[in-house]
Design an enzyme around this catalytic site. Structure first.
Site, short mmCIF file in Angstrom:
data_model
loop_
_atom_site.label_atom_id
_atom_site.label_comp_id
_atom_site.label_asym_id
_atom_site.label_seq_id
_atom_site.Cartn_x
_atom_site.Cartn_y
_atom_site.Cartn_z
CB ALA A 2 14.23 -8.99 1.64
CB ILE A 3 9.80 -9.54 3.65
CG1 ILE A 3 10.44 -8.77 4.81
CG2 ILE A 3 8.41 -10.03 4.04
CD1 ILE A 3 9.74 -7.47 5.17
CG ASP A 29 7.04 -3.18 -12.77
OD1 ASP A 29 6.23 -2.89 -11.86
OD2 ASP A 29 7.96 -2.44 -13.13
CB VAL A 30 3.24 -5.20 -8.77
CG1 VAL A 30 3.71 -6.55 -8.28
CG2 VAL A 30 4.00 -4.06 -8.08
CG ASN A 65 7.16 -9.02 -0.21
OD1 ASN A 65 7.40 -8.67 0.94
ND2 ASN A 65 8.13 -9.07 -1.14
CE1 TYR A 77 7.20 1.47 2.37
CE2 TYR A 77 6.79 2.06 4.66
CZ TYR A 77 7.06 1.10 3.70
OH TYR A 77 7.20 -0.22 4.06
CE LYS A 105 4.27 -0.87 2.32
NZ LYS A 105 4.15 -2.21 1.71
#
Ligand code: NDP
Length: 257
Positions: A21-22, A67-68, A94, A162, A166
């Protein structure tokens, strides 16, 4: 002179969640500009599929399973990248999850902590680990993927966790930009609207929600991954050399209304 500023020849870049994806589109954009790119994803199969799809287009990208949320592993990968390449020039944070459509009053501790852990903590662990190497080198560019949800409250789906994560990413971006600006490390963010990716797959079964999203968007459509990757590319390199602490909204006009 100007197009050359988009080139990243000789640079090393890492994209978290870069397997699809992105993230994958961003990997391709950076690779097309000449960077050596590393896909860092938690799922080895996704990372390999992403790498193979780019190999078919002529780009030789590396992968790292990371894994972040695991800060020790993030530090390890940062050290490995420096040991192998000698420098890290671009970091794209990301990796992110949404787990939308959960009213705030029903959100469990696990749900809240998981979203904050991936989206906000994970972004910070990566900024800290790779940023340390950039600071030592006196140069680097970090691009965090935030969201228009860091500015507005989406409707009709409930996703307080979420949105808060963000907004945190955006302010983290500005905070690090302020701390590191004089030391050669730029930190910016991109705030996308709804993009056609697996993260948003749930809308495909909900015509009412889809109509609300499109109806709330002046350009009357969702975005495509390439439309975010091109902004990531711009921010990553010298074309954006005076930009730091910016959160670039890429939303088809959604936040105008
Ligand atoms: P996808 O879910 O399609 O891809 C995200 C990638 O990140 C996946 O490969 C995923 O792996 C990986 N990932 C998830 N958690 C971790 C982790 N803990 N460590 C490492 N990798 C991880 O997402 P999108 O491409 O849609 O979104 C990318 C970013 O853009 C996210 O930060 C998202 O919040 C943001 N964004 C997306 C929008 C959209 O409409 N799509 C709008 C605004 C912002 P796996 O599949 O194994 O989970």
């Amino acid at each position: 002179m100007y197009l050359e500023k988009l080139r990243l020849d000789g640079k090393v870049a890492l994209v978290t969640g870069g397997g699809q994806a992105i993230g994958l589109a961003s990997v391709e954009a950076l690779a097309e500009a000449g960077a050596k790119v590393i896909i860092a994803d938690r799922d080895g199969a996704i990372a390999e599929t992403g790498r193979d799809s780019l190999k078919a287009k002529g780009y030789d990208v590396d992968i790292a399973i990371m894994d972040v949320t695991n800060s020790a592993r993030v530090n390890e990968v940062a050290d490995e990248v420096i040991a192998k390449h000698g420098h890290i020039d671009v970091l794209v944070n990301n990796a992110g999850i949404a787990r939308s459509m959960t009213p705030a009053e029903t959100v469990t501790d696990e749900h809240w902590l998981n979203v904050i852990d991936v989206n906000l903590n994970g972004t910070f662990w990566c900024c800290r680990a790779f940023g340390n190497h950039m600071l030592k080198a006196g140069r680097g560019s970090i691009v965090n993927i935030g969201s228009m949800s860091g500015f507005i409250v989406n409707k009709p789906q409930e996703q307080a966790f979420y949105n808060a994560s963000k907004a945190g990413v955006h302010h983290l971006t500005k905070s690090l930009a302020a701390e590191w600006g004089a030391r050669g490390v730029r930190v910016n963010a991109v705030a996308p609207t709804y993009i056609n990716t697996p993260l948003n797959a749930f809308v495909k079964t909900d015509a009412k929600m889809y109509d609300a999203w499109i109806g709330g968007t002046p350009m009357a459509r969702m975005g495509e991954v390439e439309e975010i990757a091109s902004v990531v590319l711009f921010l990553a390199g010298d074309a954006a050399s005076l930009m730091t602490g910016s959160v670039v909204v890429v939303d088809g006009g959604y936040t105008c209304w």
